[in-house]
Design a protein around this motif. Structure first.
Motif, PDB file in Angstrom:
ATOM      1  N   LYS A   1       0.866  -1.177   0.000  1.00 24.26           N
ATOM      2  CA  LYS A   1       0.000   0.000   0.000  1.00 24.26           C
ATOM      3  C   LYS A   1       0.912   1.238   0.000  1.00 24.26           C
ATOM      4  O   LYS A   1       2.135   1.120   0.084  1.00 24.26           O
TER       5      LYS A   1
ATOM      6  N   PRO B   1       6.479   0.986   3.489  1.00 20.47           N
ATOM      7  CA  PRO B   1       6.799   0.430   2.164  1.00 20.47           C
ATOM      8  C   PRO B   1       8.255   0.702   1.761  1.00 20.47           C
ATOM      9  O   PRO B   1       8.842  -0.067   1.002  1.00 20.47           O
TER      10      PRO B   1
ATOM     11  N   ASN C   1       0.125  -5.998   7.152  1.00 21.45           N
ATOM     12  CA  ASN C   1      -1.289  -6.184   6.828  1.00 21.45           C
ATOM     13  C   ASN C   1      -1.516  -7.683   6.702  1.00 21.45           C
ATOM     14  O   ASN C   1      -1.443  -8.223   5.598  1.00 21.45           O
TER      15      ASN C   1
ATOM     16  N   ARG D   1      -5.873   5.896   1.992  1.00 23.44           N
ATOM     17  CA  ARG D   1      -6.128   4.683   2.770  1.00 23.44           C
ATOM     18  C   ARG D   1      -6.976   3.657   2.015  1.00 23.44           C
ATOM     19  O   ARG D   1      -7.208   2.544   2.483  1.00 23.44           O
TER      20      ARG D   1
HETATM   21 FE1  SF4 Z   1       1.303  -0.098   4.674  1.00 20.18          FE
HETATM   22 FE2  SF4 Z   1      -0.035   0.151   6.990  1.00 20.18          FE
HETATM   23 FE3  SF4 Z   1       1.980   1.834   6.395  1.00 20.18          FE
HETATM   24 FE4  SF4 Z   1      -0.346   2.001   5.086  1.00 20.18          FE
HETATM   25  S1  SF4 Z   1      -0.023   2.339   7.307  1.00 20.18           S
HETATM   26  S2  SF4 Z   1       1.698   2.030   4.131  1.00 20.18           S
HETATM   27  S3  SF4 Z   1      -0.949  -0.125   4.937  1.00 20.18           S
HETATM   28  S4  SF4 Z   1       2.130  -0.361   6.726  1.00 20.18           S
END
Ligand code: SF4
Ligand code: SAM
Length: 459
Positions: A174, A182, A217, A292
């Motif tokens: 994501k 990421p 996730n 999101r």
């Molecule tokens: Fe990935 Fe969660 Fe970070 Fe969004 S909040 S980029 S889904 S790890």
């Protein structure tokens, strides 16, 4: 995702050191990091390294770091400064994890006494990196994100004798506008279902009774083997393993949270009564800016599945306040979300600008004092909700897994299936004899963060 306090490699296991090599490892951040450290410790011990209690005693000093917020990142540089003078006395320093991946070779400039910089995606090369360090190489790096394998070691040195973590998916595909994950943990890669099952069965054989499936996730999991299991299937299979009495999982991304996960939970009580579903904001406008991939309505539909399920499940979340452009009205929508869902607990954060992320370029930054004001309001509202919700437990009996004892209070520390701490007295118990047992406890009192009770067992 619940964040344990910084963990140190402890000494309560067999010291069969033959090589004279010693290490000290301090961990910052989330459960993924805590579990990575367990694997790193396993790999070091398999190579003949002996864990010691303090950096002063160690030949190799490692920090497994977190960079999710600026504050977490700064901690490691403080630590490195503290021990700068020790370098040159034969000590080797290494920075592992997210700060290592994010800062890369810049760490060598900022802390020249550091010899190893490696992100989690490179831990599969840990043995090779240690060989280089042992050969005297003072600039060893593991910074590639091209690794498509998960980090598996023949030996994982686990911190808890009853609950074990299993990583089922690494990295994240994501691109939430605020998040470094990421960039620091690389692309998403799932482990083969059979490999997860083999690890879980092995743990059950070694008397672990609780398993926590881990991933940034977890519910984006997709078995890469021909079986092609989705997360709900894997969850159901792990919960069927004889000897496993509790299965937890964290973290779930709301976009990928399907009804089949609730159905799997409903059909097997070994899957704990708890869903952690990070909302981040109650405003669809802010959620879109955060990228999101769901709206408030999408999120509430998932909450509805959980609330109308066959069992009663605790729901917890993560909230960020003060994301760029968050208006007072957006913030009020988040407060209304808290009232609507009535979370059992939540983690709340002030937005922290992070390198490489899309939100860095966004305008309408919220001043620090305003973020702080919103954080306090949010936390006060949640505290009132928790006081109310926990009070509903008084008079009920819940099964706990006993985690330890608080001698100062003369109480045992238990955890319920829905992840509440339930401290209790037990007339017959002494020493460590109850730790690891499952016991019924009747709740007599409640506070905002925990419950108090007395053992309802006859033993
Ligand atoms: Fe990935 Fe969660 Fe970070 Fe969004 S909040 S980029 S889904 S790890
Ligand atoms: N993958 C999970 C998800 O999508 O919900 C979250 C994992 S992240 C490691 C844990 C939490 O840290 C997030 O849910 C978010 O609330 C918080 N977080 C991440 N980046 C942040 C930032 N830049 N500032 C403040 N909080 C942040």
């Amino acid at each position: 995702m619940a964040r344990p306090p910084a963990a140190r490699a402890s000494l309560d296991y067999n010291k069969s050191n033959v090589s004279g090599k010693t290490f000290y490892l301090e961990t910052f951040g989330c459960q993924m990091n805590a579990h990575d450290s367990e694997k790193v410790i396993g790999a070091l011990m398999a190579r003949g390294y002996e864990p010691v209690d303090t950096p002063a005693e160690a030949g190799l000093v490692l920090y497994n770091t977190c960079s999710i917020r600026d504050k977490a990142e700064q901690k490691v540089f403080h630590r490195l400064q503290q021990f700068q003078r020790e370098a040159g006395k034969g000590k080797i320093f290494g920075v592992l994890g997210c700060v290592a991946q994010q800062e890369g070779e810049r760490i060598f400039e900022r802390a020249p006494h550091v010899s190893l910089v490696a992100g989690s995606a490179s831990y599969t090369r840990l043995g090779e990196m240690l060989t280089q360090l042992e050969a005297g190489n003072r600039r060893v790096t593991g910074l590639s994100l091209d690794i498509d394998q998960a980090f598996e070691t023949p030996f994982t040195r686990r911190d808890n004798p009853h609950r074990a973590y299993i990583t089922i998916i690494e990295g994240c595909d994501k691109s939430c506008a605020y998040c470094v994950v990421p960039f620091t943990r690389g692309p998403e890669r799932s482990r083969a279902g059979e490999s997860v099952m083999a690890e879980a069965r092995g743990l059950a054989e070694r008397d672990y009774t609780e398993i926590q499936l881990l991933g940034q996730n977890v519910n984006s999991y997709r078995d890469p083997s021909p079986a092609g299991w989705d997360f709900a299937t894997l969850l159901a299979r792990v919960a069927e393993i004889p000897g496993i009495r509790r299965v937890r999982y964290t973290t779930s991304h709301p976009r990928d949270f399907g009804k089949s996960i609730v159905d799997a939970m409903d059909s097997n009580t070994a899957i704990c009564d708890h869903v952690h579903l990070p909302a981040q904001s109650g405003s669809s406008r802010v959620l879109a800016a955060m990228d999101r991939l769901y709206t408030r309505d999408d999120y509430m539909r998932r909450i509805e599945w959980i609330k109308t399920a066959k069992r009663r499940y605790a729901i917890t979340t993560d909230i960020i306040v003060g994301f760029p452009g968050e208006t007072e009205r957006d913030f009020e929508e988040t407060l209304r979300l808290l009232d609507e869902v009535e979370y059992d607990s939540l983690f709340s954060f002030k937005y922290s600008p992070r390198p490489n992320t899309a939100a860095l370029a966004m305008e309408d930054r919220i001043p620090e004092e305003e973020k702080q004001r919103r954080l306090v309001i949010l936390q006060e509202k949640q505290r009132a909700i928790q006081i109310r919700r926990n009070a509903e437990w008084i008079g009920r009996t819940a099964e706990v897994l006993v985690e330890g004892r608080n001698p100062a209070l003369g109480q045992w520390i238990g955890r319920t299936s829905d992840n509440r701490i339930l401290n209790f007295t037990h007339p017959g118990g002494n020493g460590d004899s109850l730790a690891g047992r499952y016991m019924p406890v009747r709740v007599t009192r409640s506070g905002p963060n925990s419950l108090v009770g007395e053992s309802a067992s006859m033993v």
